[in-house]
Write an enzyme that holds these catalytic residues in place. Structure first.
Site, PDB file in Angstrom:
ATOM      1  N   HIS A 204       0.805  -1.232   0.000  1.00 32.08           N
ATOM      2  CA  HIS A 204       0.000   0.000   0.000  1.00 32.08           C
ATOM      3  C   HIS A 204       0.833   1.275   0.000  1.00 32.08           C
ATOM      4  O   HIS A 204       0.287   2.370  -0.049  1.00 32.08           O
ATOM      5  CB  HIS A 204      -0.905   0.036   1.230  1.00 32.08           C
ATOM      6  CG  HIS A 204      -0.167   0.385   2.493  1.00 32.08           C
ATOM      7  ND1 HIS A 204       0.600  -0.516   3.168  1.00 32.08           N
ATOM      8  CD2 HIS A 204      -0.051   1.565   3.169  1.00 32.08           C
ATOM      9  CE1 HIS A 204       1.146   0.081   4.219  1.00 32.08           C
ATOM     10  NE2 HIS A 204       0.776   1.338   4.248  1.00 32.08           N
TER      11      HIS A 204
HETATM   12  C1  UD1 Z   1      -1.711   6.131   5.495  1.00 30.13           C
HETATM   13  C2  UD1 Z   1      -0.348   6.632   5.977  1.00 30.13           C
HETATM   14  C3  UD1 Z   1       0.685   5.524   5.837  1.00 30.13           C
HETATM   15  C4  UD1 Z   1       0.239   4.264   6.560  1.00 30.13           C
HETATM   16  C5  UD1 Z   1      -1.149   3.864   6.086  1.00 30.13           C
HETATM   17  C6  UD1 Z   1      -1.649   2.707   6.895  1.00 30.13           C
HETATM   18  C7  UD1 Z   1       0.140   9.012   5.633  1.00 30.13           C
HETATM   19  C8  UD1 Z   1       0.857   9.997   4.781  1.00 30.13           C
HETATM   20  N1  UD1 Z   1       0.104   7.762   5.162  1.00 30.13           N
HETATM   21  O1  UD1 Z   1      -1.578   5.828   4.131  1.00 30.13           O
HETATM   22  O2  UD1 Z   1       1.911   5.948   6.418  1.00 30.13           O
HETATM   23  O3  UD1 Z   1       1.139   3.237   6.285  1.00 30.13           O
HETATM   24  O4  UD1 Z   1      -2.057   4.972   6.251  1.00 30.13           O
HETATM   25  O5  UD1 Z   1      -2.594   1.949   6.206  1.00 30.13           O
HETATM   26  O6  UD1 Z   1      -0.386   9.367   6.664  1.00 30.13           O
HETATM   27  N2  UD1 Z   1      -9.020   5.148   1.793  1.00 30.13           N
HETATM   28  C9  UD1 Z   1     -10.281   4.640   1.920  1.00 30.13           C
HETATM   29  N3  UD1 Z   1     -10.755   4.381   3.167  1.00 30.13           N
HETATM   30  C10 UD1 Z   1     -10.043   4.605   4.278  1.00 30.13           C
HETATM   31  C11 UD1 Z   1      -8.754   5.124   4.146  1.00 30.13           C
HETATM   32  C12 UD1 Z   1      -8.248   5.391   2.916  1.00 30.13           C
HETATM   33  O7  UD1 Z   1     -10.986   4.423   0.921  1.00 30.13           O
HETATM   34  O8  UD1 Z   1     -10.538   4.336   5.380  1.00 30.13           O
HETATM   35  C13 UD1 Z   1      -8.477   5.410   0.450  1.00 30.13           C
HETATM   36  C14 UD1 Z   1      -8.833   6.787  -0.098  1.00 30.13           C
HETATM   37  O9  UD1 Z   1      -8.998   6.652  -1.470  1.00 30.13           O
HETATM   38  C15 UD1 Z   1      -7.576   7.595   0.178  1.00 30.13           C
HETATM   39  C16 UD1 Z   1      -6.461   6.550   0.050  1.00 30.13           C
HETATM   40  O10 UD1 Z   1      -7.052   5.336   0.515  1.00 30.13           O
HETATM   41  O11 UD1 Z   1      -7.429   8.639  -0.733  1.00 30.13           O
HETATM   42  C17 UD1 Z   1      -5.234   6.873   0.873  1.00 30.13           C
HETATM   43  O12 UD1 Z   1      -5.568   7.099   2.262  1.00 30.13           O
HETATM   44  P1  UD1 Z   1      -4.601   7.995   3.189  1.00 30.13           P
HETATM   45  O13 UD1 Z   1      -5.091   7.986   4.577  1.00 30.13           O
HETATM   46  O14 UD1 Z   1      -4.376   9.329   2.554  1.00 30.13           O
HETATM   47  O15 UD1 Z   1      -3.223   7.282   3.089  1.00 30.13           O
HETATM   48  P2  UD1 Z   1      -2.853   5.739   3.203  1.00 30.13           P
HETATM   49  O16 UD1 Z   1      -2.348   5.298   1.871  1.00 30.13           O
HETATM   50  O17 UD1 Z   1      -3.956   4.994   3.826  1.00 30.13           O
HETATM   51  N1  UDP Z   2      -3.553  -5.489   8.880  1.00 32.45           N
HETATM   52  C1  UDP Z   2      -4.835  -5.961   9.120  1.00 32.45           C
HETATM   53  N2  UDP Z   2      -5.589  -6.335   8.038  1.00 32.45           N
HETATM   54  C2  UDP Z   2      -5.128  -6.282   6.758  1.00 32.45           C
HETATM   55  C3  UDP Z   2      -3.809  -5.817   6.538  1.00 32.45           C
HETATM   56  C4  UDP Z   2      -3.050  -5.419   7.628  1.00 32.45           C
HETATM   57  O1  UDP Z   2      -5.271  -6.049  10.262  1.00 32.45           O
HETATM   58  O2  UDP Z   2      -5.878  -6.630   5.843  1.00 32.45           O
HETATM   59  C5  UDP Z   2      -2.762  -4.997  10.045  1.00 32.45           C
HETATM   60  C6  UDP Z   2      -1.443  -5.676  10.259  1.00 32.45           C
HETATM   61  O3  UDP Z   2      -1.593  -6.770  11.149  1.00 32.45           O
HETATM   62  C7  UDP Z   2      -0.583  -4.581  10.865  1.00 32.45           C
HETATM   63  C8  UDP Z   2      -1.195  -3.293  10.346  1.00 32.45           C
HETATM   64  O4  UDP Z   2      -2.445  -3.655   9.778  1.00 32.45           O
HETATM   65  O5  UDP Z   2      -0.651  -4.553  12.287  1.00 32.45           O
HETATM   66  C9  UDP Z   2      -0.309  -2.675   9.331  1.00 32.45           C
HETATM   67  O6  UDP Z   2      -0.954  -1.602   8.758  1.00 32.45           O
HETATM   68  P1  UDP Z   2      -0.542  -1.009   7.347  1.00 32.45           P
HETATM   69  O7  UDP Z   2       0.199  -2.029   6.570  1.00 32.45           O
HETATM   70  O8  UDP Z   2      -1.780  -0.431   6.759  1.00 32.45           O
HETATM   71  O9  UDP Z   2       0.380   0.229   7.757  1.00 32.45           O
HETATM   72  P2  UDP Z   2       1.922   0.405   8.128  1.00 32.45           P
HETATM   73  O10 UDP Z   2       2.255  -0.525   9.240  1.00 32.45           O
HETATM   74  O11 UDP Z   2       2.723   0.155   6.898  1.00 32.45           O
HETATM   75  O12 UDP Z   2       2.007   1.839   8.507  1.00 32.45           O
END
Ligand code: UD1
Ligand code: UDP
Length: 359
Positions: A204
């Site tokens: 992601h």
């Molecule tokens: C964010 C964090 C990243 C973290 C990740 C965990 C920042 C800059 N990035 O990235 O460090 O690893 O969360 O998963 O803070 N979206 C949905 N539903 C949701 C959330 C997101 O549909 O509940 C979609 C939307 O299209 C959105 C895109 O995902 O535009 C990105 O979401 P965003 O919170 O901006 O960043 P992440 O890629 O989730």
């Molecule tokens: N995770 C989860 N369901 C999923 C994928 C990940 O519960 O389908 C959990 C995973 O166990 C871990 C956390 O989400 O604890 C990691 O989150 P993510 O990869 O979104 O973010 P990052 O750690 O890279 O910031």
């Protein structure tokens, strides 16, 4: 009063041991949710799985550009904290929620604690790296998970007096939930999987999935790994990646894509995997803790401990390199040490804050 700020999936998971420790110690605390993650499967599902109390306030900031999202969090958190003035504001990790909330609190002259401080990828193109550096330099209390993290902070001139070595709260979260997960989750039956009989994938990171050639490399690579081992590839798809798959019109043939799943189901899938391929920070740690070999589809990692103990290898996003690295990783024995601590990180953080009169 301790205010615990969170906004995304990994923050809910990694703050859960701190929340539990506050509840055990009967300390007054409040949960301020920014709403950065908002879909059921990225947010509420984790409160349910981890049996966490509801957030006291949800700012509902949702998605947006970095500026929009950070600005909304900054304004929203400032408003809440200026009214409530907690003894300490806790943030965890490296998201926009973390950096914006820390900035809002420190400008109000409120104490800030950063859980999982000191991680560095040394790659400033990652938004997370900017968020980590800024947060570490404005926080009052830096809860470093490992010695490497502590060293990173000291190298940047941060005072030893503000650093506390705690271990990573993910160890607490894994061991507080693994047995419950194994008892309650039916994910293996639902997906018709057998122990060590599948490859688990997550991807992601913006620098991977927003780039069509890197994302295509990841898909080709994980498909190749599945073929090499003759095993199905299971991929719970993050919403960001889902959006980019549609945008680029990429094929996911040969990969079992499913919607993102809860923590209990995901823990069971991790523990039973033959191999994990990921670009996630938390998943690299969990694979290491659960003794499942991991290949990280990135050029750098802020979790070098996983590499040092032999639990993880970096592969980048080139398809052939991903397959070659997966073969190399699968030959390793799984007897590495867990470098992330002893399941008491949450308790240590709360003990420290109590001793400082923050409760
Ligand atoms: C964010 C964090 C990243 C973290 C990740 C965990 C920042 C800059 N990035 O990235 O460090 O690893 O969360 O998963 O803070 N979206 C949905 N539903 C949701 C959330 C997101 O549909 O509940 C979609 C939307 O299209 C959105 C895109 O995902 O535009 C990105 O979401 P965003 O919170 O901006 O960043 P992440 O890629 O989730
Ligand atoms: N995770 C989860 N369901 C999923 C994928 C990940 O519960 O389908 C959990 C995973 O166990 C871990 C956390 O989400 O604890 C990691 O989150 P993510 O990869 O979104 O973010 P990052 O750690 O890279 O910031």
């Amino acid at each position: 009063m301790i205010t615990i700020v969170l906004g995304t999936r990994p923050e809910i998971i990694k703050m859960s041991p701190v929340i539990r420790a506050c509840m055990r110690e009967d300390l007054p605390f409040s949960i301020l949710h920014t709403g950065q993650h908002h879909s059921y499967a990225m947010d509420r599902l984790f409160f349910e799985d981890l049996a966490l109390p509801e957030a006291d306030i949800n700012l509902d900031v949702g998605s947006g550009t970095h500026g929009e999202q950070t600005g909304k969090i900054l304004t929203g958190v400032e408003k809440v904290l200026s009214e409530t003035r907690p003894g300490v504001t806790l943030v965890q990790g490296d998201t926009n929620t973390v950096m914006a909330a820390a900035l809002a609190a420190t400008k109000l002259h409120l104490r800030v604690g950063h859980v999982e401080a000191g991680l560095r990828s040394f790659d400033r193109r990652m938004p997370e790296e900017i968020n980590r550096v800024v947060t570490d330099h404005i926080a009052d209390y830096l809860f470093a998970p490992t010695r490497i993290a502590e060293e990173n902070l000291l190298h940047e001139g941060i005072s030893q007096a503000s650093i506390v070595l705690t271990g990573n709260t993910i160890v607490d979260a894994v061991f507080e939930n693994l047995a419950i997960a194994q008892e309650r989750s039916d994910v293996m039956t639902r997906l018709d999987l057998h122990k060590s009989g599948y490859i688990l994938v997550t991807a992601h990171r913006a620098e991977n999935v927003d780039d069509p050639s890197r994302l295509a490399g990841i898909f080709e690579g994980v498909r190749g790994v599945g073929e090499e081992f003759g095993l199905p590839v299971i991929y719970p798809v993050h919403p960001r990646t889902d959006k980019m798959i549609q945008t680029f019109g990429l094929s996911t043939a040969g990969i079992t894509c499913i919607p993102p799943i809860g923590f209990l189901d995901f823990l069971v899938l991790e523990a039973g995997a033959h191999l994990i391929l990921t670009d996630s920070g938390g998943v690299q740690e969990e694979a290491c803790i659960l003794h499942v070999p991991c290949v990280t589809m990135r050029d750098s990692t802020e979790r070098p401990e996983t590499i040092c103990v032999g639990a993880n290898l970096l592969a980048g996003t080139d398809a052939a390199q991903i397959t070659a690295t997966a073969k190399e990783m699968s030959l390793r024995s799984r007897d590495w040490e867990n470098p992330f601590g002893d399941s008491r990180a949450g308790a240590r953080i709360v003990e420290f804050l109590t001793a400082r009169g923050c409760g």
